[in-house]
Structure formats: C-alpha cells, structure tokens
Design an enzyme around this catalytic site. Structure first.
Site, PDB file in Angstrom:
ATOM      1  CG  ASP A   1     -10.936  12.379  -2.193  1.00 36.87           C
ATOM      2  OD1 ASP A   1      -9.777  11.914  -2.219  1.00 36.87           O
ATOM      3  OD2 ASP A   1     -11.172  13.578  -2.004  1.00 36.87           O
TER       4      ASP A   1
ATOM      5  CG  ASP B   1      -1.354  15.835  -3.021  1.00 33.03           C
ATOM      6  OD1 ASP B   1      -2.058  16.235  -3.969  1.00 33.03           O
ATOM      7  OD2 ASP B   1      -0.704  16.598  -2.285  1.00 33.03           O
TER       8      ASP B   1
ATOM      9  CD  GLU C   1      -2.648   1.585   2.361  1.00 32.25           C
ATOM     10  OE1 GLU C   1      -3.466   2.522   2.301  1.00 32.25           O
ATOM     11  OE2 GLU C   1      -2.415   0.946   3.412  1.00 32.25           O
TER      12      GLU C   1
END
Length: 225
Positions: A160, A124, A50
């Site tokens: 998102d 980001d 990850e």
C-alpha cells in the site's frame, strides 16, 4: 504477555508445519537448507516464500490456489503466523510451512537454486533514510534472495506504500533488472491479467485495513539479474 499469545507459542512447538530454529542453528549448517523438498514437504514441487507473512493469510491463500506448489511463510512473530499454521494443519494442507526467523537470515535457510518465487506482502516501507537498508527490496536484500532463487525466479511486491512502490521501481529500472509487470492500483485497473486473479482475491489482514481506509494497493512482478 497475554495468555493467548503464550498458548500460541506453546502450540507452535508441536505444530508439524512450523520450524523455529535458533540463530545459531541458522548460521551453522541448518539441516533443512537444500532439503526442504525431501525432508519437509516430501515432494519435488516448486517452493515459494512469503517474507513477513504476518498471520499467514497470503501463504495459506496461495497454497489453496496453487496446490502443485509448496509455500513457506517467514516471520519473526510466531504468535501471528500461528493463525495460518493452525488453519493449514486443520485443513490437511501438506504444501504449507512456516519458518520463524528474522528476514535478514533468509539466505541461511535455503540452498542455491532451491526457491522458485518470493512474495513480499505489505512490508514496513522503512521510509526514514537511516532505515533504507531494512527495506525488503533494498539491493542488499535482493542479493540475499539471488543466492537461493532459481535462474529466472520471480519476486512479487504487493504494498500500500506508494513510496516503497516508487523506490523499488526506480531501483529496478536503474539497475537493469527485469520488470515483468507493475500496477499502481490493482483494484482500480480497468485491464488486468486474467491469469492472476489471486492478486485481488487473496487479501491479508493489513490489506483489508488499508483498503477500507481508501489506500491504493500496488504490485510489481520482477526478476533480478
């Protein structure tokens, strides 16, 4: 620097599942490169990374769900992933590790064909044009991942950012990479793959914040050729 942060840095030094190499060590024959299964996990299970793991919720959550795989969370902010590292140790989870490093050095830590999957969770999006090369799905990063991913290795992007989702989809399609699945709203989708409940059940700290604000959570699963 707060006392709590200093205490976490100090504990990271003795936690058995935390690896904190210097930049020089990364660039000069990092000893675990090619040896993560043998020397760190002590098994031959698939390795999953990850990238930008934050507090490590997703790394730990995946490790709880897939006990037959090994998971390594990577982040430069050790005081953050301390939470995940501590939880894993306290729960006796031998299939979890954390690596403190900049993501730009990731290909120095893993040997060819050593990694099976990569998760990129809420990075980001680096929206400004001058920051393009810092996007974790930029072609330069994908080439880094290709150096150590096994043939057919899978990359997951959960974000998102509609911008990053669209940028990544557009690049993958244009470059001829394989898009296995893509969702513009994993919580709003009427139909969803029943084999991937973890996409909804495991949530990072930031995902909880974004969802509470009504932001759409997107997902892409792909292979690079």
């Amino acid at each position: 620097m707060g006392k709590n942060k200093l205490a976490r840095f100090a504990e990271n030094k003795i936690l058995p599942n935390v690896v904190q190499p210097t930049r020089e060590e990364a660039l000069n024959s990092f000893p675990l490169k090619g040896n993560w299964n043998k020397d760190f996990f002590k098994n031959e299970n698939p390795i999953v990374l990850e990238l930008g793991c934050g507090k490590g919720e997703y790394t730990v959550g995946l490790a709880k769900t897939f006990t037959d795989k090994n998971f390594i969370g990577i982040d430069i902010k050790g005081a953050r992933f301390w939470f995940g590292a501590k939880e894993a140790v306290d729960n006796g989870m031998g299939n979890v590790g954390f690596l403190r490093s900049q993501i730009e050095l990731v290909d120095h830590y893993f040997a060819e064909n050593e990694v099976d999957e990569i998760w990129i969770t809420f990075p980001d999006p680096q929206i400004k044009y001058r920051r393009t090369k810092h996007r974790l799905t930029h072609p330069d990063f994908l080439e880094r991942y290709k150096k150590f991913l096994k043939p057919g290795g899978i990359i997951h992007l959960k974000t998102d950012s509609e911008f990053l989702h669209g940028y990544t989809l557009g690049y993958l399609q244009g470059a001829g990479h394989e898009i296995i699945s893509a969702h513009h709203d994993i919580y709003g989708a009427a139909e969803f793959d029943p084999n991937t409940p973890h996409l909804r059940d495991i949530k990072t700290y930031y995902e909880e914040l974004f969802s509470a604000k009504g932001k759409t959570i997107t997902y892409i699963k792909f292979r690079i050729k």
